[in-house]
Design a protein around this motif. Structure first.
Motif, PDB file in Angstrom:
ATOM      1  N   PHE A 169     -31.372  39.634  10.064  1.00  0.00           N
ATOM      2  CA  PHE A 169     -30.491  39.709  11.232  1.00  0.00           C
ATOM      3  C   PHE A 169     -31.262  39.688  12.546  1.00  0.00           C
ATOM      4  O   PHE A 169     -30.707  39.874  13.618  1.00  0.00           O
ATOM      5  N   ARG A 170     -32.572  39.423  12.484  1.00  0.00           N
ATOM      6  CA  ARG A 170     -33.355  39.430  13.720  1.00  0.00           C
ATOM      7  C   ARG A 170     -33.495  38.033  14.318  1.00  0.00           C
ATOM      8  O   ARG A 170     -34.517  37.387  14.180  1.00  0.00           O
ATOM      9  N   ARG A 194     -32.468  42.022   3.141  1.00  0.00           N
ATOM     10  CA  ARG A 194     -33.015  43.328   3.536  1.00  0.00           C
ATOM     11  C   ARG A 194     -34.456  43.304   3.060  1.00  0.00           C
ATOM     12  O   ARG A 194     -34.717  43.350   1.859  1.00  0.00           O
ATOM     13  N   SER A 214     -31.043  50.103  -0.232  1.00  0.00           N
ATOM     14  CA  SER A 214     -30.215  50.343   0.962  1.00  0.00           C
ATOM     15  C   SER A 214     -29.330  51.565   0.750  1.00  0.00           C
ATOM     16  O   SER A 214     -29.235  52.090  -0.357  1.00  0.00           O
ATOM     17  N   GLU A 218     -26.096  51.227   6.193  1.00  0.00           N
ATOM     18  CA  GLU A 218     -26.672  49.966   6.692  1.00  0.00           C
ATOM     19  C   GLU A 218     -25.613  48.881   6.928  1.00  0.00           C
ATOM     20  O   GLU A 218     -25.920  47.832   7.489  1.00  0.00           O
ATOM     21  N   ARG A 220     -23.511  49.007   9.024  1.00  0.00           N
ATOM     22  CA  ARG A 220     -23.324  48.904  10.475  1.00  0.00           C
ATOM     23  C   ARG A 220     -24.032  47.699  11.076  1.00  0.00           C
ATOM     24  O   ARG A 220     -23.616  47.163  12.084  1.00  0.00           O
ATOM     25  N   MET A 221     -25.119  47.245  10.442  1.00  0.00           N
ATOM     26  CA  MET A 221     -25.845  46.108  11.017  1.00  0.00           C
ATOM     27  C   MET A 221     -25.228  44.778  10.588  1.00  0.00           C
ATOM     28  O   MET A 221     -25.548  43.742  11.129  1.00  0.00           O
ATOM     29  N   VAL A 222     -24.380  44.848   9.601  1.00  0.00           N
ATOM     30  CA  VAL A 222     -23.875  43.614   8.996  1.00  0.00           C
ATOM     31  C   VAL A 222     -22.451  43.301   9.451  1.00  0.00           C
ATOM     32  O   VAL A 222     -22.109  42.155   9.748  1.00  0.00           O
ATOM     33  N   ARG A 224     -20.515  43.757  12.072  1.00  0.00           N
ATOM     34  CA  ARG A 224     -20.228  43.076  13.341  1.00  0.00           C
ATOM     35  C   ARG A 224     -20.409  41.564  13.202  1.00  0.00           C
ATOM     36  O   ARG A 224     -19.569  40.778  13.612  1.00  0.00           O
ATOM     37  N   TRP A 225     -21.539  41.180  12.579  1.00  0.00           N
ATOM     38  CA  TRP A 225     -21.876  39.757  12.558  1.00  0.00           C
ATOM     39  C   TRP A 225     -21.015  38.974  11.584  1.00  0.00           C
ATOM     40  O   TRP A 225     -20.695  37.810  11.829  1.00  0.00           O
ATOM     41  N   THR A 242     -26.195  43.543   1.883  1.00  0.00           N
ATOM     42  CA  THR A 242     -26.781  44.791   2.420  1.00  0.00           C
ATOM     43  C   THR A 242     -25.726  45.876   2.588  1.00  0.00           C
ATOM     44  O   THR A 242     -24.743  45.701   3.327  1.00  0.00           O
ATOM     45  N   THR A 315     -21.415  47.525  22.479  1.00  0.00           N
ATOM     46  CA  THR A 315     -22.756  47.862  22.000  1.00  0.00           C
ATOM     47  C   THR A 315     -23.274  49.161  22.600  1.00  0.00           C
ATOM     48  O   THR A 315     -24.237  49.731  22.125  1.00  0.00           O
TER      49      THR A 315
END
Ligand SMILES: Cc1cc2nc3c(=O)[nH]c(=O)nc-3n(C[C@H](O)[C@H](O)[C@H](O)COP(=O)(O)O)c2cc1C
Length: 325
Positions: A169-170, A194, A214, A218, A220-222, A224-225, A242, A315
């Motif tokens: 996700f970076r 991951r 995991s 986690e 939370r990082m996925v 949204r996208w 993830t 955000t």
């Protein structure tokens, strides 16, 4: 079509749950257990370019003739490769669910030829796990992204089976990179890998591996996208990965718009048969909500369909700590 069935990469899956690439998909026994436990598909353990190269480099020269050393390296490479192709062939004979091999690569140069062998072995699709660790400060984001694009363009020229790209996700702009995949006719994107990460042990003063598994936070990082990507006008399937540790987690990703949901850590911890419980949790929830198919609710809460899309954009925490909240 069963109640839990979904379409992913043009394939019909009897459940949205996919056993993701790991040791849990590295043997025929695990693959069969996955099917018997209700998996919709399996993504085979990746063939790691790095792993094979390291193995090859460890071999001491057996002769003083460089040609012979090259031959040894070639033999070892093709041997690992043959084992992998055999796994695909045998898995295809053994199970009825789609079998999706995975290649882990670092360059647009390596492995493209090998991808055709995977297709010929009977793979239903191919997942590409590109991991570029930027360690060169002169390399720009555009340089890194170019590697993805060149690789995809090469693969698209030689493959007829669908391709999914498993990404981390970076990225500076995830929507842009996925749009670029779509422009190059990639059928699916796996969000997200991951990666193995380092941690520090302050007692031993050693760099040690961080937890390889995991937890459900986690998500939370996925989320949204997935909610943002599935709301775009892109004909590209999304497979969530993830943080899926229960049927409820899978439902969350489906509501955000995922076409399928990959599970790894939860199955390491609870065993592959835990898939049965996850499927039944999804079914029970669907019954409670009156849904008769996954399509009845898939994407219902994505960025486009949810009544408050700003929830995906938010955000900062300012309001959270103010008296208004
Ligand atoms: C032990 C282990 C091995 C893994 N091996 C691979 C692999 O070979 N290829 C790959 O693409 N992902 C690999 N992964 C990543 C998983 O497929 C998955 O994307 C990641 O663990 C996040 O899912 P989870 O939260 O369900 O664990 C591995 C993960 C673990 C824990």
């Amino acid at each position: 079509m069963g109640k839990l069935s979904v379409r992913y990469l043009g394939l019909e899956l009897k459940s949205p749950l996919i056993v993701s690439s790991s040791r849990l998909t590295s043997t025929l026994g695990y693959i069969k257990e996955s099917e018997d436990s209700g998996a919709g598909a399996v993504v085979l353990k990746s063939l790691f370019e790095e792993q094979i190269n390291q193995y090859v480099n460890n071999i001491q020269p057996v002769t003083s003739y460089p040609e012979a050393d090259d031959y040894t390296a070639y033999y070892i490479k093709s041997h690992s490769v043959d084992e992998y192709l055999n796994l695909i062939r045998k898995a295809k004979e053994l199970v009825n669910i789609p079998v999706i091999p995975s290649i882990n690569c670092y360059t647009a140069e390596g492995w493209t030829g090998f991808a055709r062998n995977i297709q010929d072995a009977g793979a239903d699709a191919l997942e590409i796990n590109v991991f570029l660790l930027p360690t060169d400060r002169k390399q720009t984001a555009a340089d890194s992204e170019k590697i993805y694009f060149e690789l995809i363009e090469k693969l698209k020229k030689i493959l007829t089976i669908p391709i999914s790209i498993k990404i981390g996700f970076r990225f500076s702009n995830i929507l842009h990179i996925i749009d670029q995949f779509y422009m190059r006719k990639v059928e699916g994107v796996v969000m997200f890998n991951r990666f193995y990460e380092p941690d520090i042990d302050i007692n031993t003063l050693e760099v040690v591996p961080a937890s390889i598994f995991s937890n459900e936070n986690e998500r939370r990082m996925v989320l949204r996208w997935i909610g943002m990507v599935s709301a775009q006008d892109l004909k590209i399937d999304v497979s969530a990965s993830t943080g899926v540790h229960s049927g409820a987690d899978a439902i969350r990703y489906l509501l955000a718009g995922a076409n399928s949901v990959q599970v790894c850590s939860a199955l390491y911890e609870k065993g592959i048969p835990f898939l049965k419980k996850m499927n039944s949790q999804i079914e029970t929830w669907m019954d409670q909500k009156g849904y008769s198919s996954i399509n009845d609710f898939r994407g219902k809460l994505n960025y486009r369909n949810y009544k408050k899309p700003l929830a995906f954009e938010r955000t900062q925490f300012m309001k959270y700590f103010s008296s208004e909240d």
